[in-house]
Design a protein around this motif. Structure first.
Motif, PDB file in Angstrom:
ATOM      1  N   MET A 181       0.826  -1.199   0.000  1.00 38.01           N
ATOM      2  CA  MET A 181       0.000   0.000   0.000  1.00 38.01           C
ATOM      3  C   MET A 181       0.866   1.257   0.000  1.00 38.01           C
ATOM      4  SD  MET A 181      -2.895   0.877   2.878  1.00 38.01           S
ATOM      5  CE  MET A 181      -3.356  -0.848   2.902  1.00 38.01           C
ATOM      6  N   GLY A 182       0.468   2.282  -0.823  1.00 37.74           N
ATOM      7  CA  GLY A 182       1.131   3.583  -0.837  1.00 37.74           C
ATOM      8  C   GLY A 182       0.119   4.669  -0.474  1.00 37.74           C
ATOM      9  N   ILE A 183       0.558   5.614   0.375  1.00 34.60           N
ATOM     10  CA  ILE A 183      -0.370   6.633   0.892  1.00 34.60           C
ATOM     11  C   ILE A 183       0.179   8.032   0.639  1.00 34.60           C
ATOM     12  CG2 ILE A 183      -1.638   7.463   2.908  1.00 34.60           C
ATOM     13  CD1 ILE A 183       0.017   4.176   3.309  1.00 34.60           C
ATOM     14  N   THR A 184      -0.737   8.961   0.235  1.00 36.47           N
ATOM     15  CA  THR A 184      -0.378  10.367   0.070  1.00 36.47           C
ATOM     16  C   THR A 184      -1.477  11.232   0.664  1.00 36.47           C
ATOM     17  OG1 THR A 184       0.327  12.009  -1.558  1.00 36.47           O
ATOM     18  CG2 THR A 184      -1.486  10.590  -2.186  1.00 36.47           C
ATOM     19  N   PHE A 185      -1.168  12.516   0.960  1.00 35.35           N
ATOM     20  CA  PHE A 185      -2.113  13.386   1.670  1.00 35.35           C
ATOM     21  C   PHE A 185      -2.440  14.650   0.867  1.00 35.35           C
ATOM     22  CE2 PHE A 185      -0.407  10.839   5.106  1.00 35.35           C
ATOM     23  CZ  PHE A 185      -1.506  10.626   5.923  1.00 35.35           C
ATOM     24  N   TYR A 186      -3.701  15.036   0.965  1.00 34.22           N
ATOM     25  CA  TYR A 186      -4.189  16.321   0.448  1.00 34.22           C
ATOM     26  C   TYR A 186      -4.319  17.263   1.641  1.00 34.22           C
ATOM     27  CZ  TYR A 186      -7.694  19.838  -0.889  1.00 34.22           C
ATOM     28  OH  TYR A 186      -8.369  21.025  -1.104  1.00 34.22           O
TER      29      TYR A 186
END
Length: 568
Positions: free
Chosen positions: A519-524
């Motif tokens: 899993m890869g996670i990024t933020f707004y």
């Protein structure tokens, strides 16, 4: 029988005739040579010596100023050798009273110095004519004080006479020949009214005493209007039709009201399926009128329209739709919409049933002018559309969802995430996750596609179970899923939840082995404000998780971009 006996015989007959008969000499005094008993009676005298002396000259029986005119008229007719003619004059009654007389004369060329004639009291005739004249004048004035117009139709020569007002309105002359056919040929009658218009006039031609018709006619300015016409037929002494007196009235506004009301009634009758009720209110008077319903009447909730709708909104409409309901049914707003020409509207809203269930309803409203006043009426038909809404939701879900896993499909997921990101009133942060199943190609190749499909379905079910109501889950393709976590705390606070999702997706299948994911996670907005930008950086983080041994998760970090490479 001798001539003398003839004269005596006829004189005896003349004595008992109910009219004045005379023989008069054409001299300067118009001397009377003979007058019967009724002649004396007309002038208020007996047939005695005094009466005979008075009746020797017609000059003595006529008002002096009328005698000169009468004398001239008689001699004018005789000079032109006219055999019969009528004259009228004012006579003097025995008591000195003045009255009108009519004298019908016969002049014989073989006896040129005399006239024989009949005289009668014209007073009653003149009074009748005067009464008729006054009556016609009163009728004409009465028509001028109303919106009605009076036409005269001469049956024998098919001639129609219009008042100037009507001629101006339709751009026609005041006298029209060959009616009704010439009017129809001029295309002044709407197609749907031509038959009724022709029959209206043909009924007069056939001698039908009375008739009426409602027709649509074209005015001078090109517009069409509805007109109601009634006629009464006047016949001659033989019973043949002579004239039709027609009263015509512009009923366009009233007729349009009636048509609109009839159309609404037809619509109402056709909408029986799933109908909760039909209600009628007078918006102008703010009052309840009628209802037809299988449910308890709306009128039980208040004495006026405003009270009723306020109660319904407060207690029967779902909270999330209450503001919309109040605005839609606001009395002043509806009256304004009517003035602006908007008369037909719909509203779909959720209402609360007696059992507390939240159901869907559709209110269809029609604004109309009341038929006989200027009041604005509101008609409401309410249908239960719960089943319809459920069906729409099922169709929508089938269009939006991935058929294998039940997760959102790629296009729908992208659209829904973009909608959230476009909000201007949000000041927190969101998280975008990309994950895929580790070594999924090998699972498919060694264990078969059926088992692979089971793994995909189970993974989607686990994700849905772990997500909140406002979060989104979509299958992007193959074994790749995306998750959007709406309004999340800081990365540090979110990490335990991410770890739990990753752990839940790692499970053992008896006889097949363990399945896990990366899993890869990024933020707004920290890592980007556009979907494409967030997607790209989440994909880089996913690559880093795979590069780190799989079955794990990675948050996006800047150096990932420098070391990214494809991993099989």
């Amino acid at each position: 029988m001798c001539t003398e006996n003839h004269d005596k015989y006829f004189k005896k007959i003349f004595e008992f005739l109910p009219c004045g008969i005379f023989l008069m000499k054409l001299d300067d005094d118009l001397t009377l040579q003979y007058a019967n008993r009724y002649f004396y009676h007309l002038f208020g005298s007996g047939q005695d010596e005094e009466g005979e002396n008075r009746f020797r000259q017609l000059r003595l029986l006529v008002l002096p100023e009328d005698f000169v005119k009468l004398f001239g008229q008689i001699h004018d007719f005789v000079e032109r050798r006219q055999r019969s003619f009528d004259v009228m004059f004012r006579g003097l009654y025995g008591s000195g009273e003045i009255f009108w007389m009519t004298m019908r004369c016969l002049w014989l060329a073989e006896k040129p110095d005399s006239l024989i004639g009949v005289i009668s009291d014209a007073g009653e005739h003149r009074a009748t004519n005067e009464q008729l004249r006054v009556s016609l004048e009163e009728t004409r004035l009465a028509f001028q004080l109303t919106d009605k117009m009076m036409y005269t139709y001469y049956v024998e020569d098919r001639r129609l006479c219009l008042p100037q007002k009507a001629a101006d309105e339709f751009g026609l002359p005041t006298v029209i020949q060959d009616v009704p056919y010439s009017i129809v040929e001029e295309d002044l009658i709407a197609a749907e009214s031509r038959k009724a218009y022709i029959e209206f006039y043909e009924d007069m031609i056939k001698g039908k005493p009375n008739g009426q018709a409602t027709v649509r006619k074209r005015r001078k300015d090109g517009s069409f209007g509805w007109y109601s016409a009634k006629y009464s037929l006047i016949c001659n002494w033989e019973g043949k039709p002579q004239r039709g007196i027609i009263a015509c009235e512009d009923i366009s506004e009233q007729y349009e009201k009636e048509l609109a009301y009839q159309k609404w009634c037809q619509y109402f009758a056709s909408q029986k399926k799933n109908r909760i009720g039909c209600y009628e209110y007078n918006l102008t008077q703010n009052s309840f009128d009628e209802e037809s319903s299988s449910k308890p009447p709306l009128s039980r909730y208040g004495n006026s329209y405003t009270e009723t709708m306020t109660y319904i909104a407060e207690y029967l409409v779902a909270a999330e739709d209450r503001t919309m309901f109040n605005r839609f049914f606001d009395r002043e707003r509806l009256l304004q919409r009517y003035r602006e020409g908007q008369c037909h509207m719909r509203l779909e809203y959720r209402w609360i049933s007696d059992r507390g269930d939240k159901l869907w309803a559709r209110a269809t409203i029609q604004l109309l002018k009341e038929q006989f006043t200027s009041d604005v009426k509101l008609f409401i038909v309410i249908h239960d559309i719960t089943g319809e809404k459920k069906h729409e939701e099922e169709i929508r879900c089938r269009l939006e969802e991935d058929m294998l896993t039940g997760a959102l499909n790629r296009i729908t997921f992208h659209e829904k995430v973009r909608e959230v990101l476009r909000r201007d009133d949000f000041y927190g942060q969101h998280a975008l996750l990309i994950l895929d199943i580790d070594h999924f190609k090998g699972i498919n190749d060694s264990l078969g596609h059926q088992f692979g499909d089971q793994v995909l379905g189970d993974s989607a079910a686990i994700l849905k179970r772990e997500l909140r109501k406002d979060d989104l889950c979509g299958r992007i393709g193959g074994d790749e899923f995306m998750v959007f976590l709406n309004d999340v705390p800081s990365e540090k606070e979110l990490e335990p939840r991410i770890a739990q999702i990753c752990k839940s997706l790692t499970r053992c299948y008896e006889g097949y082995g363990t399945v896990s994911c990366s899993m890869g996670i990024t933020f707004y907005p920290k890592d980007g404000i556009w979907f494409e930008e967030l997607y790209q950086k989440a994909d880089l983080a996913l690559y880093e998780a795979k590069h780190s041994g799989r079955s794990c998760y990675k948050f996006y970090r800047m150096p990932f971009e420098q070391n990214s490479q494809n991993v099989c």
